[in-house]
Design an enzyme around this catalytic site. Structure first.
Site, PDB file in Angstrom:
ATOM      1  N   GLY A 100       1.895   2.582  10.417  1.00 23.91           N
ATOM      2  CA  GLY A 100       2.915   3.424  10.410  1.00 23.91           C
ATOM      3  C   GLY A 100       3.615   4.073  11.749  1.00 23.91           C
TER       4      GLY A 100
ATOM      5  N   GLU B  57      -5.264  -4.835  10.242  1.00 19.65           N
ATOM      6  CA  GLU B  57      -4.559  -3.822  10.683  1.00 19.65           C
ATOM      7  C   GLU B  57      -4.703  -2.830  11.651  1.00 19.65           C
ATOM      8  OE1 GLU B  57      -2.642  -3.041   7.072  1.00 19.65           O
ATOM      9  OE2 GLU B  57      -4.761  -1.702   7.197  1.00 19.65           O
TER      10      GLU B  57
ATOM     11  N   LYS C 296       0.352   4.360  -0.357  1.00 21.12           N
ATOM     12  CA  LYS C 296      -0.746   5.015   0.300  1.00 21.12           C
ATOM     13  C   LYS C 296      -0.034   6.451  -0.597  1.00 21.12           C
ATOM     14  CE  LYS C 296      -0.602   3.302   4.616  1.00 21.12           C
ATOM     15  NZ  LYS C 296      -0.149   3.233   5.866  1.00 21.12           N
TER      16      LYS C 296
ATOM     17  N   HIS D  46      -9.627   0.733   4.237  1.00 15.99           N
ATOM     18  CA  HIS D  46      -8.431   1.251   5.592  1.00 15.99           C
ATOM     19  C   HIS D  46      -8.923   2.309   6.405  1.00 15.99           C
ATOM     20  CE1 HIS D  46      -4.250   1.983   6.443  1.00 15.99           C
ATOM     21  NE2 HIS D  46      -4.382   1.284   5.461  1.00 15.99           N
TER      22      HIS D  46
ATOM     23  N   ASN E 124       0.690  -0.943   0.201  1.00 11.76           N
ATOM     24  CA  ASN E 124       0.310  -0.267   0.164  1.00 11.76           C
ATOM     25  C   ASN E 124       0.803   0.970  -0.214  1.00 11.76           C
ATOM     26  OD1 ASN E 124      -1.398   1.712   0.890  1.00 11.76           O
ATOM     27  ND2 ASN E 124      -2.371   0.895   2.139  1.00 11.76           N
TER      28      ASN E 124
ATOM     29  N   GLU F 237      -6.952   4.214   7.578  1.00  8.81           N
ATOM     30  CA  GLU F 237      -6.714   5.663   7.373  1.00  8.81           C
ATOM     31  C   GLU F 237      -8.155   6.538   6.662  1.00  8.81           C
ATOM     32  OE1 GLU F 237      -2.793   5.621   5.090  1.00  8.81           O
ATOM     33  OE2 GLU F 237      -2.670   4.586   7.478  1.00  8.81           O
TER      34      GLU F 237
ATOM     35  N   SER G  34       3.310  -1.997  10.840  1.00 12.70           N
ATOM     36  CA  SER G  34       4.518  -2.125  10.769  1.00 12.70           C
ATOM     37  C   SER G  34       5.363  -3.194  10.400  1.00 12.70           C
ATOM     38  CB  SER G  34       5.053  -1.809  12.208  1.00 12.70           C
ATOM     39  OG  SER G  34       4.314  -0.509  12.286  1.00 12.70           O
TER      40      SER G  34
ATOM     41  N   GLY H 209       3.181  -0.997   4.428  1.00 14.04           N
ATOM     42  CA  GLY H 209       3.013   0.146   3.608  1.00 14.04           C
ATOM     43  C   GLY H 209       3.933   0.372   3.854  1.00 14.04           C
TER      44      GLY H 209
HETATM   45  P1  13P Z   1       2.780   0.287   8.062  1.00 13.79           P
HETATM   46  O1  13P Z   1       3.893  -0.063   7.211  1.00 13.79           O
HETATM   47  O2  13P Z   1       3.417   2.133   7.357  1.00 13.79           O
HETATM   48  O3  13P Z   1       2.558   0.603   9.057  1.00 13.79           O
HETATM   49  O4  13P Z   1       1.250   0.835   7.016  1.00 13.79           O
HETATM   50  C1  13P Z   1       0.739  -0.619   7.270  1.00 13.79           C
HETATM   51  C2  13P Z   1      -0.675  -0.382   6.877  1.00 13.79           C
HETATM   52  O5  13P Z   1      -1.912   0.915   6.459  1.00 13.79           O
HETATM   53  C3  13P Z   1      -0.581  -0.914   5.143  1.00 13.79           C
HETATM   54  O6  13P Z   1      -2.313  -0.714   5.004  1.00 13.79           O
END
Ligand code: 13P
Length: 258
Positions: free
Chosen positions: A176, A170, A16, A98, A14, A100, A216, A237
């Site tokens: 993140g 997640e 983002k 997601h 992803n 976010e 992460s 991510g």
């Molecule tokens: P990170 O791997 O940066 O923690 O993000 C995870 C994520 O939101 C994947 O969709």
């Protein structure tokens, strides 16, 4: 009795809201090369505007998904992109719900169930994201939240229609932050996902659906997470933006025993 099925590992990158046009094309090419010949379904999720450049690099080993799709089919929905449009340009999948978007944009389970319908109608694999916040985990509500999100987001969809469904667990507190769920915690949450799917549909369905972990995941911790029988891969991510790290994650998923 549990039904033993073989689930092809799934690894999503992803991206983002990152990269440039040239950077996306370059990362797509290196990721496709890293996925070549691996026993893994590899999907990258670039920003909308870089989908065509990323799709130009797709191969039999790597396909391209969107980070979101509209809950509507067409019409006066400024700024939205329909699942049919995504399919039209060559997407194979879409993320849905997601965190976010759930937390940043207020997306509800009622909206997400419509997005899943649009994705399925268009022939896109829906990758449904679920997961609790830190406050919910600390309050002992993690499993209840996962169950509620699954029941709400999948409401109205039949087991047959959801044959391609991938669920990404997640936990919001791990996204993140560099703080990964332990393999034990992740595996426990994945069991909750499967228990919920079994109760909504059937044991067979729950055993066949891919459930992947996100939060992460990196080149160092991927193998430990994917060693768990419950964890069919990852949604990555930050580490998916680094071709070398993501290649290591793909390799870890590919060598997972199922
Ligand atoms: P990170 O791997 O940066 O923690 O993000 C995870 C994520 O939101 C994947 O969709």
């Amino acid at each position: 009795m549990a039904i033993r099925v073989s689930r092809t590992p799934f690894v999503g990158g992803n991206w983002k809201m990152n990269l440039t046009r040239a950077g996306a094309a370059e990362l797509a090419r290196s990721t496709a090369a890293a996925a070549a010949g691996r026993r893994v379904e590899c999907v990258v999720f670039p920003p909308f505007v870089y989908l065509p450049d990323t799709i130009a690099a797709r191969t039999a080993d790597m396909c391209v998904g969107a980070q979101d799709c509209s809950a509507e089919t067409q019409g006066a929905f400024t700024g939205q992109v329909s699942a049919a449009m995504l399919r039209d340009i060559g997407c194979c999948a879409t993320l849905i719900g997601h965190s976010e978007r759930r937390h940043g944009l207020g997306e509800t389970d009622a909206l997400l169930t419509k997005k899943i319908a649009r994705a399925l109608e268009a022939g896109l694999t829906p990758v449904l994201c679920v997961g609790e916040t830190l406050a919910e985990r600390d309050a002992g509500r993690a499993h209840a939240v996962i169950e509620t999100q699954l029941r709400g987001s999948l409401a109205g969809h039949s087991e047959d229609a959801l044959a391609t469904l991938v669920v990404a667990y997640e936990p919001v507190w791990a996204i993140g932050t560099g703080r990964t769920a332990t393999p034990d915690d992740a595996a426990e949450a994945h069991r909750t996902v499967r228990k919920t799917l079994a109760s909504m549909y059937s044991v067979r369905f729950s055993e066949q659906a891919r459930v992947i972990y996100g939060g992460s995941v990196n080149a160092k911790n991927a193998a430990d997470l994917f060693a768990r029988e419950e964890i069919d891969g990852g949604l990555v991510g930050g580490a998916s933006l680094n071709a070398t790290d993501f290649a290591a994650i793909i390799a870890a998923a590919s060598s997972r025993r199922t």
